[in-house]
Write a protein that holds these residues in place. Structure first.
Motif, PDB file in Angstrom:
ATOM      1  N   ASP A 273       0.861  -1.328   0.053  1.00 21.65           N
ATOM      2  CA  ASP A 273      -0.166  -0.094   0.008  1.00 21.65           C
ATOM      3  C   ASP A 273       0.649   1.306   0.065  1.00 21.65           C
ATOM      4  O   ASP A 273       2.047   1.179   0.412  1.00 21.65           O
ATOM      5  CB  ASP A 273      -0.977   0.143   1.317  1.00 21.65           C
ATOM      6  CG  ASP A 273      -1.820  -1.032   1.447  1.00 21.65           C
ATOM      7  OD1 ASP A 273      -1.983  -1.888   0.393  1.00 21.65           O
ATOM      8  OD2 ASP A 273      -2.182  -1.464   2.806  1.00 21.65           O
ATOM      9  N   ILE A 274       0.486   2.392  -0.736  1.00 20.41           N
ATOM     10  CA  ILE A 274       0.899   3.717  -0.584  1.00 20.41           C
ATOM     11  C   ILE A 274       1.326   4.245   1.004  1.00 20.41           C
ATOM     12  O   ILE A 274       2.548   4.493   1.320  1.00 20.41           O
ATOM     13  CB  ILE A 274       0.155   4.692  -1.201  1.00 20.41           C
ATOM     14  CG1 ILE A 274      -0.126   4.371  -2.588  1.00 20.41           C
ATOM     15  CG2 ILE A 274       0.673   6.159  -0.895  1.00 20.41           C
ATOM     16  CD1 ILE A 274      -0.947   5.401  -3.333  1.00 20.41           C
ATOM     17  N   TYR A 275       0.357   3.964   1.982  1.00 17.14           N
ATOM     18  CA  TYR A 275       0.581   4.372   3.321  1.00 17.14           C
ATOM     19  C   TYR A 275       1.810   3.681   3.799  1.00 17.14           C
ATOM     20  O   TYR A 275       2.644   4.144   4.582  1.00 17.14           O
ATOM     21  CB  TYR A 275      -0.564   4.101   4.005  1.00 17.14           C
ATOM     22  CG  TYR A 275      -0.286   4.092   5.674  1.00 17.14           C
ATOM     23  CD1 TYR A 275      -0.397   5.434   6.074  1.00 17.14           C
ATOM     24  CD2 TYR A 275      -0.057   3.028   6.498  1.00 17.14           C
ATOM     25  CE1 TYR A 275      -0.278   5.586   7.561  1.00 17.14           C
ATOM     26  CE2 TYR A 275       0.206   3.125   7.742  1.00 17.14           C
ATOM     27  CZ  TYR A 275       0.194   4.339   8.315  1.00 17.14           C
ATOM     28  OH  TYR A 275       0.313   4.366   9.554  1.00 17.14           O
TER      29      TYR A 275
ATOM     30  N   ALA B 285       0.750  15.553   0.138  1.00 13.71           N
ATOM     31  CA  ALA B 285       1.055  15.602   1.436  1.00 13.71           C
ATOM     32  C   ALA B 285       0.081  15.001   2.424  1.00 13.71           C
ATOM     33  O   ALA B 285       0.541  14.440   3.308  1.00 13.71           O
ATOM     34  CB  ALA B 285       1.005  17.241   1.817  1.00 13.71           C
ATOM     35  N   ASN B 286      -1.086  14.606   1.904  1.00 13.05           N
ATOM     36  CA  ASN B 286      -2.016  13.979   2.813  1.00 13.05           C
ATOM     37  C   ASN B 286      -2.337  12.722   2.186  1.00 13.05           C
ATOM     38  O   ASN B 286      -3.140  11.924   2.716  1.00 13.05           O
ATOM     39  CB  ASN B 286      -3.386  14.830   2.726  1.00 13.05           C
ATOM     40  CG  ASN B 286      -3.287  16.341   3.273  1.00 13.05           C
ATOM     41  OD1 ASN B 286      -2.797  16.227   4.574  1.00 13.05           O
ATOM     42  ND2 ASN B 286      -3.452  17.063   2.800  1.00 13.05           N
TER      43      ASN B 286
ATOM     44  N   ASN C 256      -9.740   5.900  -2.205  1.00 15.04           N
ATOM     45  CA  ASN C 256      -8.830   6.268  -0.980  1.00 15.04           C
ATOM     46  C   ASN C 256      -8.986   5.276  -0.022  1.00 15.04           C
ATOM     47  O   ASN C 256      -8.029   4.907   0.903  1.00 15.04           O
ATOM     48  CB  ASN C 256      -9.096   7.552  -0.588  1.00 15.04           C
ATOM     49  CG  ASN C 256      -8.782   8.708  -1.078  1.00 15.04           C
ATOM     50  OD1 ASN C 256      -7.699   8.729  -1.749  1.00 15.04           O
ATOM     51  ND2 ASN C 256      -9.686   9.702  -1.124  1.00 15.04           N
ATOM     52  N   GLN C 257      -9.793   4.247  -0.337  1.00  9.67           N
ATOM     53  CA  GLN C 257      -9.772   2.876   0.709  1.00  9.67           C
ATOM     54  C   GLN C 257      -8.678   2.120   0.349  1.00  9.67           C
ATOM     55  O   GLN C 257      -8.304   1.311   1.201  1.00  9.67           O
ATOM     56  CB  GLN C 257     -11.135   2.132   0.455  1.00  9.67           C
ATOM     57  CG  GLN C 257     -11.259   1.558  -0.901  1.00  9.67           C
ATOM     58  CD  GLN C 257     -12.582   0.815  -1.049  1.00  9.67           C
ATOM     59  OE1 GLN C 257     -12.942  -0.065  -0.537  1.00  9.67           O
ATOM     60  NE2 GLN C 257     -13.439   1.363  -1.971  1.00  9.67           N
ATOM     61  N   PHE C 258      -8.111   2.156  -0.791  1.00 12.52           N
ATOM     62  CA  PHE C 258      -7.060   1.526  -0.995  1.00 12.52           C
ATOM     63  C   PHE C 258      -5.372   1.846  -0.683  1.00 12.52           C
ATOM     64  O   PHE C 258      -4.515   1.406  -0.982  1.00 12.52           O
ATOM     65  CB  PHE C 258      -6.914   1.164  -2.761  1.00 12.52           C
ATOM     66  CG  PHE C 258      -8.334   0.411  -3.143  1.00 12.52           C
ATOM     67  CD1 PHE C 258      -8.800  -0.701  -2.390  1.00 12.52           C
ATOM     68  CD2 PHE C 258      -8.886   1.052  -4.039  1.00 12.52           C
ATOM     69  CE1 PHE C 258     -10.124  -1.391  -2.797  1.00 12.52           C
ATOM     70  CE2 PHE C 258     -10.089   0.423  -4.481  1.00 12.52           C
ATOM     71  CZ  PHE C 258     -10.492  -0.458  -3.941  1.00 12.52           C
ATOM     72  N   VAL C 259      -5.584   3.300  -0.365  1.00 11.03           N
ATOM     73  CA  VAL C 259      -4.496   3.905   0.058  1.00 11.03           C
ATOM     74  C   VAL C 259      -3.990   3.374   1.234  1.00 11.03           C
ATOM     75  O   VAL C 259      -2.677   3.020   1.405  1.00 11.03           O
ATOM     76  CB  VAL C 259      -4.550   5.401   0.196  1.00 11.03           C
ATOM     77  CG1 VAL C 259      -3.228   6.099   0.790  1.00 11.03           C
ATOM     78  CG2 VAL C 259      -4.898   5.831  -1.116  1.00 11.03           C
ATOM     79  N   ARG C 260      -4.650   2.828   2.283  1.00 15.53           N
ATOM     80  CA  ARG C 260      -4.223   2.121   3.375  1.00 15.53           C
ATOM     81  C   ARG C 260      -5.147   1.257   3.660  1.00 15.53           C
ATOM     82  O   ARG C 260      -6.514   1.677   4.205  1.00 15.53           O
ATOM     83  CB  ARG C 260      -4.217   3.235   4.569  1.00 15.53           C
ATOM     84  CG  ARG C 260      -3.441   2.602   5.952  1.00 15.53           C
ATOM     85  CD  ARG C 260      -3.643   3.650   6.898  1.00 15.53           C
ATOM     86  NE  ARG C 260      -3.161   2.888   8.306  1.00 15.53           N
ATOM     87  CZ  ARG C 260      -3.053   3.489   9.689  1.00 15.53           C
ATOM     88  NH1 ARG C 260      -3.216   4.723   9.676  1.00 15.53           N
ATOM     89  NH2 ARG C 260      -2.533   2.682  10.571  1.00 15.53           N
TER      90      ARG C 260
END
Length: 486
Positions: free
Chosen positions: A146-148, A459-460, A470-474
């Motif tokens: 994941d990106i996070y 940044a965010n 955005n559920q897949f970012v983390r």
């Protein structure tokens, strides 16, 4: 680095981690000339490695570490005893564990570094835990799922100050450095467009999750294999390789080949974080007229376009095209009709204001176009090469670990491989956005992510114009497997 074996007793996990970190800070590397003559390698000049995932690529990784003659494989850890068997036989003195958490709890004072070669979904959790213990880490590509996680590990280096390397061995190849030297000498002008392509996947994608139940093999600890992923029953043929095509565990063709192919553009052009991304994907059919809908599985092919902001090495934004599933860009006119484009199935093409250059997988076989220019154009070699190239990638990390954080140069430290991994995972956001659907007023479906350009707030770490992805970012971690923070 002490060779004395000490196991913690009577300590809480928190107290143990604190104590072991303080002890590690007090270790000294004794110069070899103090203990022996020329060629003598002191025990304290050797790196003790704990390996997590020791079959397949993990097996070849630890063999390469051992071949440096500067590293000892001290511990082996794998959830699949059959896959681990060859490494267990090759390193009979290394104690074997199934669960890396038990290994860390019991043996943390007895190793200096950790090699991680698990499936993608379990990379970050063990890597961060190792860093928090003050251990150097070598992690197979992609760095994270994941990106996070990629951002977390990139930031963790600044706090824990350990030596890091991602296992994209081509980062140590001469070809990448040749491309950099040509570009820095303005041979092809300023690059504005890059194409990277692969013939992957070579495993099943675009398929439904199997409904047939199967028994877990006795040699496999299925719960530990799942790790951070949601619990599902075991299915045939997922382990040891086909997990790459399922989003819960793998990252598709981008995860498998993206780090190998996108590394060269990142190094040549100084790319960092993309600002937008869009994608189109191949579809599958369940019968003659009906398209399949299998959101758990990566698609059979995709074409992703990423925009990177201007860097010190470019005149403006750079557009990077990623193509997989056998899709390729149009052959450049400067390439002869019978000349191989990349290596046939994989490659990269740099388009500049004054010319073009190409390379194959891992940035290897770098050429100027037309290819006759490759031998005609002479530039001074300014970038230091890595002895042994791909195999030297391992030795480079081993030597850096022995020297200590910040003392020597690395080809793929997390400071570089973190942003690289984020870029390919951002591309996967656009790919996954294609499968997001909503019920319309007529009871049918709409697919709002298709044809959409996702705008990225770096940044965010979030997409600003399509909240669904955005559920897949983390992702959500399975209970008991949360990665935590630094």
């Amino acid at each position: 680095m002490s060779e004395k074996s000490i196991e913690p007793t009577g300590l809480s996990r928190r107290d143990f981690l604190k104590t072991s970190s303080l002890a590690a800070a007090g270790f000294m590397i004794v110069p070899r000339y103090v203990l022996g003559g020329k060629g003598y390698v002191a025990p304290s000049d050797r790196l003790r490695i704990a390996a997590i995932g020791v079959g397949g690529k993990g097996q070849s990784d630890i063999a390469s570490f051992a071949a440096t003659n500067r590293a000892d494989i001290a511990f082996l850890c794998d959830v699949d005893r059959n896959r681990a068997a060859a490494s267990v036989a090759a390193f009979p003195k290394a104690k074997f564990y199934e669960d890396w958490r038990e290994l860390f709890d019991k043996q943390s004072r007895n190793f200096d570094a950790v090699s991680v070669a698990t499936p993608d979904h379990n990379h970050a959790i063990s890597t961060l835990a190792a860093m928090q213990l003050g251990k150097h880490v070598y992690v197979q590509k992609p760095l994270t799922h994941d990106i996070y996680e990629a951002r977390l590990l990139t930031e963790a280096v600044k706090k824990y100050k350990v030596v890091t390397q991602m296992g994209n061995q081509g980062a140590s190849n001469d070809g990448v450095r040749q491309l950099m030297e040509w570009y820095d000498e303005d041979i092809i002008g300023k690059v504005h467009t890059v194409y990277c392509w692969t013939d992957r996947p070579v495993w099943p994608q675009g398929i439904p999750w199997p409904v047939a139940k199967a028994s877990v093999p006795e040699h496999l600890n299925w719960d530990l294999w799942l790790g951070t992923a949601p619990y599902k029953g075991y299915i045939e043929k997922l382990v040891p390789f086909n997990w790459r095509g399922w989003w819960d565990y793998g990252t598709g063709a981008l995860g498998d080949m993206g780090c190998h192919l996108l590394h060269a553009p990142f190094k040549v052009l100084g790319l960092q974080y993309a600002k937008d991304v869009q994608a189109s994907v191949g579809t599958v059919y369940v019968d003659e007229f009906k398209q399949g809908y299998f959101p758990e599985s990566c698609p059979p092919s995709s074409h992703v376009t990423l925009t990177f902001p201007k860097t010190d090495k470019t005149e403006g934004d750079v557009t990077v095209h990623w193509m997989d599933g056998g899709i390729q860009p149009v052959r450049p006119d400067e390439l002869g009709a019978n000349e191989v484009f990349g290596d046939g199935g994989n490659g990269s093409l740099f388009v500049g204001t004054k010319g073009k250059m190409i390379a194959s997988t891992y940035g290897a076989d770098a050429k100027l176009l037309p290819t006759s220019r490759t031998s005609e154009v002479k530039v001074k070699q300014k970038i230091r090469r890595v002895p042994g190239q791909a195999e030297g990638h391992y030795a480079q990390w081993v030597e850096a670990c022995i020297a200590g954080y910040g003392k020597t140069e690395l080809s793929a430290p997390f400071s570089e491989s973190g942003p690289l991994t984020e870029a390919l995972l951002m591309a996967n956001l656009a790919i996954r956005g294609h499968d997001i659907r909503r019920v319309n007023a007529n009871g049918g479906f709409t697919y709002p992510g298709r044809g959409l350009k996702l705008l990225w707030d770096n940044a965010n770490m979030r997409v600003t114009n399509f909240e669904d992805v955005n559920q897949f970012v983390r992702r959500q971690y399975r209970s008991g497997w949360n990665i935590g923070t630094i």
